[in-house]
Each structure stands twice: as structure tokens, then as C-alpha cells.
Scaffold this motif. Structure first.
Motif, short mmCIF file in Angstrom:
data_model
loop_
_atom_site.label_atom_id
_atom_site.label_comp_id
_atom_site.label_asym_id
_atom_site.label_seq_id
_atom_site.Cartn_x
_atom_site.Cartn_y
_atom_site.Cartn_z
N ALA A 8 -7.47 8.17 -6.84
CA ALA A 8 -6.70 7.14 -7.53
C ALA A 8 -6.91 7.21 -9.04
CB ALA A 8 -7.08 5.76 -6.99
N TYR A 9 -6.68 8.39 -9.60
CA TYR A 9 -6.87 8.58 -11.03
C TYR A 9 -5.97 7.65 -11.84
CZ TYR A 9 -9.13 12.95 -9.60
OH TYR A 9 -9.96 13.89 -9.02
N ALA A 10 -4.74 7.44 -11.37
CA ALA A 10 -3.80 6.60 -12.12
C ALA A 10 -4.30 5.17 -12.22
CB ALA A 10 -2.42 6.64 -11.45
N VAL A 69 0.86 -1.18 0.00
CA VAL A 69 0.00 0.00 0.00
C VAL A 69 0.89 1.23 0.00
CG1 VAL A 69 -1.61 1.33 1.42
CG2 VAL A 69 -1.93 -1.14 1.16
N ASN A 70 0.86 2.00 -1.09
CA ASN A 70 1.64 3.23 -1.19
C ASN A 70 0.78 4.40 -0.72
OD1 ASN A 70 3.90 1.91 -2.30
ND2 ASN A 70 3.07 2.08 -4.37
N VAL A 71 1.18 5.02 0.38
CA VAL A 71 0.39 6.08 1.01
C VAL A 71 0.91 7.45 0.58
CG1 VAL A 71 -0.36 7.09 3.19
CG2 VAL A 71 -0.13 4.60 2.98
N TYR A 72 -0.02 8.28 0.13
CA TYR A 72 0.30 9.62 -0.35
C TYR A 72 -0.34 10.68 0.55
CZ TYR A 72 1.73 7.48 -4.82
OH TYR A 72 2.35 6.75 -5.79
N VAL A 128 -7.37 4.24 -12.32
CA VAL A 128 -8.51 4.22 -13.24
C VAL A 128 -8.03 4.22 -14.69
CG1 VAL A 128 -10.57 5.47 -14.02
CG2 VAL A 128 -9.99 5.42 -11.58
N THR A 129 -6.98 4.98 -14.97
CA THR A 129 -6.60 5.25 -16.35
C THR A 129 -5.32 4.53 -16.80
OG1 THR A 129 -5.34 7.21 -15.67
CG2 THR A 129 -7.66 7.52 -16.24
N ALA A 130 -4.68 3.79 -15.91
CA ALA A 130 -3.41 3.13 -16.28
C ALA A 130 -3.62 2.18 -17.45
CB ALA A 130 -2.86 2.36 -15.08
N PRO A 131 -2.67 2.13 -18.40
CA PRO A 131 -2.76 1.14 -19.48
C PRO A 131 -2.92 -0.26 -18.91
CG PRO A 131 -1.00 2.71 -19.92
CD PRO A 131 -1.47 2.99 -18.53
N VAL A 166 -3.61 -6.38 -8.81
CA VAL A 166 -3.34 -5.12 -9.50
C VAL A 166 -1.94 -4.63 -9.11
CG1 VAL A 166 -4.01 -2.68 -9.62
CG2 VAL A 166 -5.76 -4.47 -9.72
N ASN A 167 -1.25 -4.04 -10.05
CA ASN A 167 0.07 -3.46 -9.79
C ASN A 167 -0.04 -2.40 -8.68
OD1 ASN A 167 2.54 -2.15 -9.82
ND2 ASN A 167 2.41 -1.49 -11.95
N PRO A 168 0.58 -2.62 -7.54
CA PRO A 168 0.44 -1.67 -6.42
C PRO A 168 0.93 -0.26 -6.75
CG PRO A 168 1.44 -3.72 -5.67
CD PRO A 168 1.43 -3.77 -7.17
N ASP A 169 1.82 -0.14 -7.72
CA ASP A 169 2.40 1.17 -8.01
C ASP A 169 1.45 2.09 -8.77
OD1 ASP A 169 4.79 0.59 -6.73
OD2 ASP A 169 5.67 -0.31 -8.53
N VAL A 170 0.30 1.58 -9.24
CA VAL A 170 -0.65 2.47 -9.92
C VAL A 170 -1.76 2.94 -8.98
CG1 VAL A 170 -0.21 1.32 -12.12
CG2 VAL A 170 -2.22 0.67 -10.78
N VAL A 171 -1.80 2.42 -7.75
CA VAL A 171 -2.89 2.73 -6.83
C VAL A 171 -2.44 3.75 -5.78
CG1 VAL A 171 -4.63 1.83 -5.26
CG2 VAL A 171 -3.80 0.41 -7.15
N ARG A 172 -3.19 4.81 -5.65
CA ARG A 172 -2.92 5.84 -4.65
C ARG A 172 -3.79 5.60 -3.42
NH1 ARG A 172 -1.29 11.44 -5.01
NH2 ARG A 172 -1.95 12.55 -3.12
N TRP A 173 -3.17 5.55 -2.25
CA TRP A 173 -3.87 5.40 -0.98
C TRP A 173 -3.69 6.66 -0.15
CZ3 TRP A 173 -5.98 0.45 0.55
CH2 TRP A 173 -5.77 -0.57 -0.39
#
Length: 454
Positions: free
Chosen positions: A314-316, A114-117, A318-321, A331-338
Motif C-alpha cells: 500500500a505504497y500509495a 475495499v479495492n482489491v488488487y 503511505v505517500t498520498a498527499p 481514509v479515502n478508500p481509493d488510496v489504499v491497496r488491498w
């Protein structure tokens, strides 16, 4: 300044009209628009500032957004994670991470994280008209759930329960969360990865939805028409859904159209724990949009409000290729914003004598948007067998008074293995466009066999 003055006047006017017959106390109602936003979230930040004060949300698109494109861009693309939660440090954060996410980390300790922003309160300010309608709902004793929470009566044009008293009211707030009055059209992709890590043929679809609750009322609060575009064998298959307010009096209306049979048929089975076949059975029909349908099989208990790390802005994701987003196991954890958010926690327990694949479910409803952003389901043995995570982002195009959330959903079937991503915008042809008004005949069984929505 004019907008704030109009909002304040609308709130005071509605309070004066409704206070003598208040469904909530006058002291509680007076908080709406002051210490609480007009729709019920806490304006102030938390003690250490990791959740900031609400100051009006995001009402302008990023500079690189192309107007009218329906292609969402990430306003926070340049931000880096503050820290990461994984198998090595999950014990430090267990009180702020859902049981479902803890199970994902436990199951895939070497890869799930979980990558926390930084937390951004982007949800756009509600219009004065909708704020007044929300306060009227809160202070109107006729705006209420009926038949033990199953139905809703007497509410219109605003959040029904900005100061909720039980779990049913919170769930109705999610079902009736603020939307664009005219609805939206879009094109997206549903993805299914099996237990062996193989990606099935993606289901490309077009979708039309509207929300009569936010555009004048009616018996049904939501309509949707989904048309399959690919794979070729399923092209032209359609599903039409109508969701009623008075679930205690009306059934959900469901129809399907198959190009092979060339006929429209009623599909009452599209409810509860019936698996959604195009999604490989990973999701049930009552897990669409995180929750959908009648609340008669579970008791919904309001546990309270809590600070938790959940997917948000988590726009990335939603729209990641698609090839960037999809992994063999998850799902690739690096595309998900927490982000750290305040969420209402609702516990749904299966009623005695009722049948359902889940014995219990937890729902986490984010305070600004009233959107369920995470949930987990427990099997009859009490083990987590289902995890749902919503990827949401504020509609910065519509601005104040016309709010919707662009979103996708990741669902994990931990019993059989495999997962799904619903409504990905990662395909180059995907788009999502709020619109002013759809023709009424779009959402009729007669329109399903026509070419109008192909």
C-alpha cells in the motif's frame, strides 16, 4: 545462482548443527528453505493462483525511484482494482474480510469500500546469514518464550519462531520481524480527524529508530526517539522508548522531554491502554506499530492461518498527499491497496483479574513479512470499538539481507468517533531512509534535551 547456493548451504549447515536438539521436529525444520521460505512462509501459491508462488520478492526499486531521496514511489501505480468489496456485496466476502473492516463498511455503507488488487509477493529474500540464524533459532530449545510468553530468551539474529506453535510466538515474530540492522531515520506526519470530520493541526515529527536484535543483540530489541517539529507549541517535545526482550525481568523504558518544562522525566505510563495524547487518544501506547509492549494482560491464542483481504503493498496510502488521503469519516478508500494474503490469526483475550479497555483483540499477521497488517479490539460488551489497519510496502531499496517495511497506520475509534493516520509520508518534507548505523547516544535520556535530534 551463487546466492541460492549460499542460502542452501547455510540452511543445511544450521540444520546439521541443531537437529539433535531441535525445538521443532527435524521433519518440520527440513521444510525451511524448501517448501517454506527460510523464515517460515509457504512458498507455493494457493489453489486458484490468486496468491502466487514466492519467487524471491522485490529487490530492485522502480525506475522512477530517486536513489537516496527517501521518497518512496509505488511500483504498482498503473494497476487497476480487480474488484471492490462494499456494502452491496460484503456478504459474499465475509469469510475473507476481518470483523473490523466489516464494521467499517457497516458504519459507512455509502462510502467505505475495499479495492482489491492483484497479489504480489514482494517481500525480499532473506540473506543466507539470517536464514541460518532463523533455522538455528527454530532448532534451538534455548530459543523460547518464558514466563507464559511474556519474555523471550536465547534467540538472536533471525526470526525466532519460523514455525510457530502458539500465539505468543507469532506475536514475538511480529515484534522481531526482519529489520535493517542499522535502523532508520525519517520525517512524517500524524493526523487526527475528530468525530465531526475536522482535521486537527497535523503533528510533524522526526524519528530515529534502531533494532539491536538484528545488529548484535542486547537486552533491548528496539529503540526509538521521536521529536515533534510542529505545531509550534509542541516543537521540541520528545519521546524516547526502549523495548526489552526479557519483559518478564525488565520494564519498558520510557522518557519524555517537554520544552515548556525543560526537563527529561521517566514516563512509565506510556504503556498498555494509556491514550497517546498527540493522536487525540485514538490509539493506546500498546497499539503503536499495531502492537507494542508486554504480553501479560491477555492470553494470546493461535487460531491458525487464513486467506484474507488486507492492506498490502500500500505504497500509495503511505505517500498520498494529506488532502487526498483524508476524508471526513475515514481514509479515502481509493488510496489504499488491498490484496489477498495468507495471515496468521491470533486471538488475545483479557485475563481474569486484569484491567484493559479491550476485552479481546484479533491480530492478523501476514506470512511473508511477519507484520501485523490488521487488528480489531472489542469492548467489555463484545462490540468492535477499535480498528487498526497497517499500510505496508517492501523496502525495495535495501534488497536481500536488509529488510524493512515502510509503513503507516490508520486507527479508528468507533466508540467516540474520529480516526488517526500515523506516520504519513504525504507531506512534501517527509522522508524515510534506512541507515547503516546511528550513534548510540541518540537513544539516551541525556540526548533528549540536546540539539542533536531536533
Amino acid at each position: 545462482m551463487k546466492t541460492k547456493a549460499a542460502l542452501s548451504a547455510a540452511i543445511l549447515s544450521a540444520l546439521a548443527i541443531g537437529s539433535s536438539y531441535a525445538a521443532v521436529s527435524s521433519e518440520e525444520a527440513a521444510k525451511l528453505g524448501t517448501s517454506l521460505t527460510a523464515w517460515g512462509s509457504e512458498k507455493q501459491g494457493n489453489a486458484d493462483g490468486s496468491i502466487p508462488e514466492y519467487t524471491g520478492g522485490m529487490t530492485k526499486p522502480p525506475a522512477n525511484y530517486v536513489a537516496g531521496s527517501g521518497k518512496w514511489v509505488d511500483p504498482f501505480a498503473d494497476e487497476k482494482p480487480l474488484f471492490t468489496i462494499d456494502s452491496k456485496n460484503i456478504s459474499q466476502y465475509a469469510d475473507k474480510v476481518t470483523p473490523g473492516v466489516q464494521e467499517l463498511i457497516k458504519r459507512w455503507p455509502d462510502s467505505y469500500r475495499v479495492n482489491v488488487y492483484t497479489t504480489h509477493r514482494t517481500y525480499p529474500q532473506m540473506s543466507a546469514e539470517r536464514a541460518a540464524a532463523t533455522l538455528k533459532n527454530a532448532t534451538n530449545p534455548e530459543c523460547k518464550t518464558v514466563s507464559n510468553g511474556v519474555g523471550l530468551s536465547g534467540c538472536v539474529g533471525g526470526i525466532p519462531f519460523p514455525i510457530p506453535k502458539d500465539g505468543y510466538e507469532v506475536m514475538w515474530n511480529h515484534l522481531l520481524r526482519e529489520r535493517m540492522p542499522g535502523g532508520f531515520e525519517g520525517r512524517g506526519t500524524n493526523l487526527v480527524v475528530d468525530a465531526a470530520g475536522n482535521l486537527a493541526n497535523p503533528q510533524h515529527f522526526s524519528l530515529y529508530s534502531d533494532y539491536p536484535y538484528w545488529s548484535g543483540g542486547g537486552d533491548y530489541y528496539f529503540h526509538s526517539m521521536t521529536n515533534t517539529l510542529a505545531p509550534a507549541r509542541d516543537s521540541g517535545n520528545k519521546i524516547l522508548l526502549w523495548y526489552p526482550l526479557r519483559y518478564d525481568e525488565k520494564d519498558q523504558r520510557s522518557w519524555s522531554y517537554s520544552t515548556g518544562q525543560r526537563r527529561v522525566r521517566l514516563a512509565p505510563e506510556f504503556s498498555y491502554d494509556t491514550p497517546i495524547t498527540p493522536l487525540g487518544g485514538v490509539l493506546y501506547f500498546d497499539e503503536a506499530n499495531m502492537f507494542a509492549g508486554r504480553m501479560d494482560r491477555f492470553d494470546f491464542k493461535l487460531v491458525g492461518k487464513k486467506e484474507m483481504y488486507v492492506p498490502y503493498n500500500a505504497y500509495a496510502a503511505v505517500t498520498a498527499p494529506i488532502d487526498t488521503m483524508i476524508g471526513k469519516k475515514h481514509v479515502n478508500p481509493d488510496v489504499v491497496r488491498w490484496e489477498l494474503r495468507r495471515v496468521w490469526v491470533v486471538e488475545a483475550t483479557l485475563k481474569s483479574g486484569m484491567r484493559h479497555a479491550a476485552s479481546k483483540r484479533n491480530y492478523y499477521v501476514e506470512e511473508d513479512s511477519w507484520s501485523i497488517v490488521a487488528s480489531e479490539g472489542f469492548d467489555q460488551a463484545g462490540k468492535v470499538f477499535r480498528v487498526l489497519l497497517a499500510n505496508t510496502g517492501a523496502n525495495y531499496v535495501s534488497g536481500m539481507g536488509g529488510v524493512d517495511f515502510v509503513s503507516s497506520l490508520a486507527g479508528y475509534d468507533l466508540a467516540r468517533g474520529g480516526y488517526t493516520v500515523v506516520a504519513s509520508q504525504g507531506d512534501p518534507k517527509a522522508y524515510y531512509k534506512p541507515i547503516d548505523k546511528l550513534p548510540a547516544n541518540v537513544f539516551t535520556p541525556e540526548a533528549m534535551a540536546g540539539r542533536g535530534v531536533r
